[in-house]
Design an enzyme around this catalytic site. Structure first.
Site, PDB file in Angstrom:
ATOM      1  N   ILE A 150      32.382  22.539 -41.537  1.00 22.44           N
ATOM      2  CA  ILE A 150      32.773  22.864 -42.898  1.00 22.44           C
ATOM      3  C   ILE A 150      34.182  22.279 -43.043  1.00 22.44           C
ATOM      4  O   ILE A 150      35.037  22.497 -42.191  1.00 22.44           O
ATOM      5  CB  ILE A 150      32.671  24.397 -43.123  1.00 22.44           C
ATOM      6  CG1 ILE A 150      33.283  24.876 -44.425  1.00 22.44           C
ATOM      7  CG2 ILE A 150      33.257  25.193 -42.017  1.00 22.44           C
ATOM      8  CD1 ILE A 150      33.002  26.374 -44.682  1.00 22.44           C
ATOM      9  N   SER A 151      34.394  21.466 -44.072  1.00 20.61           N
ATOM     10  CA  SER A 151      35.661  20.738 -44.212  1.00 20.61           C
ATOM     11  C   SER A 151      36.866  21.655 -44.341  1.00 20.61           C
ATOM     12  O   SER A 151      36.754  22.800 -44.777  1.00 20.61           O
ATOM     13  CB  SER A 151      35.638  19.849 -45.456  1.00 20.61           C
ATOM     14  OG  SER A 151      34.598  18.930 -45.384  1.00 20.61           O
ATOM     15  N   GLN A 152      38.022  21.096 -44.008  1.00 22.89           N
ATOM     16  CA  GLN A 152      39.319  21.732 -44.217  1.00 22.89           C
ATOM     17  C   GLN A 152      39.411  22.126 -45.715  1.00 22.89           C
ATOM     18  O   GLN A 152      39.012  21.335 -46.570  1.00 22.89           O
ATOM     19  CB  GLN A 152      40.345  20.652 -43.866  1.00 22.89           C
ATOM     20  CG  GLN A 152      41.776  20.943 -44.106  1.00 22.89           C
ATOM     21  CD  GLN A 152      42.597  19.644 -43.953  1.00 22.89           C
ATOM     22  OE1 GLN A 152      42.046  18.553 -43.751  1.00 22.89           O
ATOM     23  NE2 GLN A 152      43.892  19.776 -44.060  1.00 22.89           N
TER      24      GLN A 152
END
Ligand code: SAH
Length: 237
Positions: free
Chosen positions: A82-84
């Site tokens: 899950i992206s930053q």
């Protein structure tokens, strides 16, 4: 009588500890918005408001919840990430999504980015190639009240013809070329954001605006590192 007294005390303690935990997450989310988003170049009030609202801790495993608002990506199931938060906010900001517009996401993953989009518009379509992730995200989004988000377990390379054309398309997995069906399913004036480049190293977050027909404007936003897009995209070029 005595027994029920203890039961009530235990329930009250559990309630207050759940509340204290909620407060901690709210505080961490506020810090993230102030320092990691506003502190950089996230200025769109709608994006800042949404990022301050969606409970990111509920999209990751229990043991990772305490890190949910840290300034980095987090692992989810199936070896994906899950992206930053900053990258989620940046991609959302450049899409300039309006509440009346229709958006397609490729790479549902945990469903977090889809939830962020769903806070802006109720026309969110998202495709995930890995079945367990698609199923888990579908349940999670429903439980959290994002009932209008439509999820499909398929290869996002081909887009979602049935609901095309889209005002915006967001690809959250790295590809070495833009899948042509996605450009085709974009409206004139539509925007597409994709991490473009080597799928084993860094990519350039690329914003494509479809001016009209084949007339595209391409802008480079920043360097990113995403997990690779799989399926059809790896057979071409
Ligand atoms: N947007 C997600 C994170 C994406 S991680 C979130 O907010 O949690 C990238 C995801 O893209 C992974 O779940 C991966 O399985 C998926 N993916 C990779 N190739 C794909 C493809 N061809 N079509 C659809 N999904 C794909």
């Amino acid at each position: 009588m005595k027994k029920s007294f203890y039961v009530i005390i235990i329930l009250l303690l559990a309630l207050s500890s759940a509340r204290a935990e909620e407060d901690l997450f709210a505080k961490a989310r506020k810090r993230m918005v102030e320092a990691d988003l506003k502190g950089r170049d996230i200025t769109d009030p709608a994006v800042l408001s949404v990022m301050g609202k969606v409970p990111r801790q509920l999209f990751v495993a229990r043991e990772l919840q305490k890190s949910a608002y840290n300034d980095h990506p987090l692992p989810i199931a199936e070896g994906q990430t899950i992206s930053q938060p900053y990258i989620v906010a940046l991609m959302t900001q450049v899409l300039k999504l309006k509440p009346t517009e229709k958006v397609l996401e490729i790479g549902t993953g945990s469903g977090y980015q889809a939830a962020v989009l769903a806070e802006i518009t109720d026309k969110v379509y998202t495709i995930e190639i890995r079945k367990p992730l698609a199923e888990e995200a579908s349940v999670r989004l429903k439980e959290l009240g994002y009932k209008d988000v439509k999820i499909k377990n398929a290869d996002g390379y081909f887009g979602w013809e049935e609901y095309a054309p889209f005002d915006a398309i967001i690809v959250t997995a790295a590809a070495n070329h833009i899948p042509p069906p996605l450009i085709k399913q974009l409206k004139d004036g539509g925007r597409l954001i994709i991490p473009l480049g080597s799928t084993t190293y860094y990519q350039t977050l690329t914003l494509v605006t479809k001016i009209k027909g084949d007339d595209l404007r391409v802008e480079h936003i920043t360097s990113v590192a995403f997990v690779p897009m799989t399926g059809e995209v790896q057979k071409k070029r």
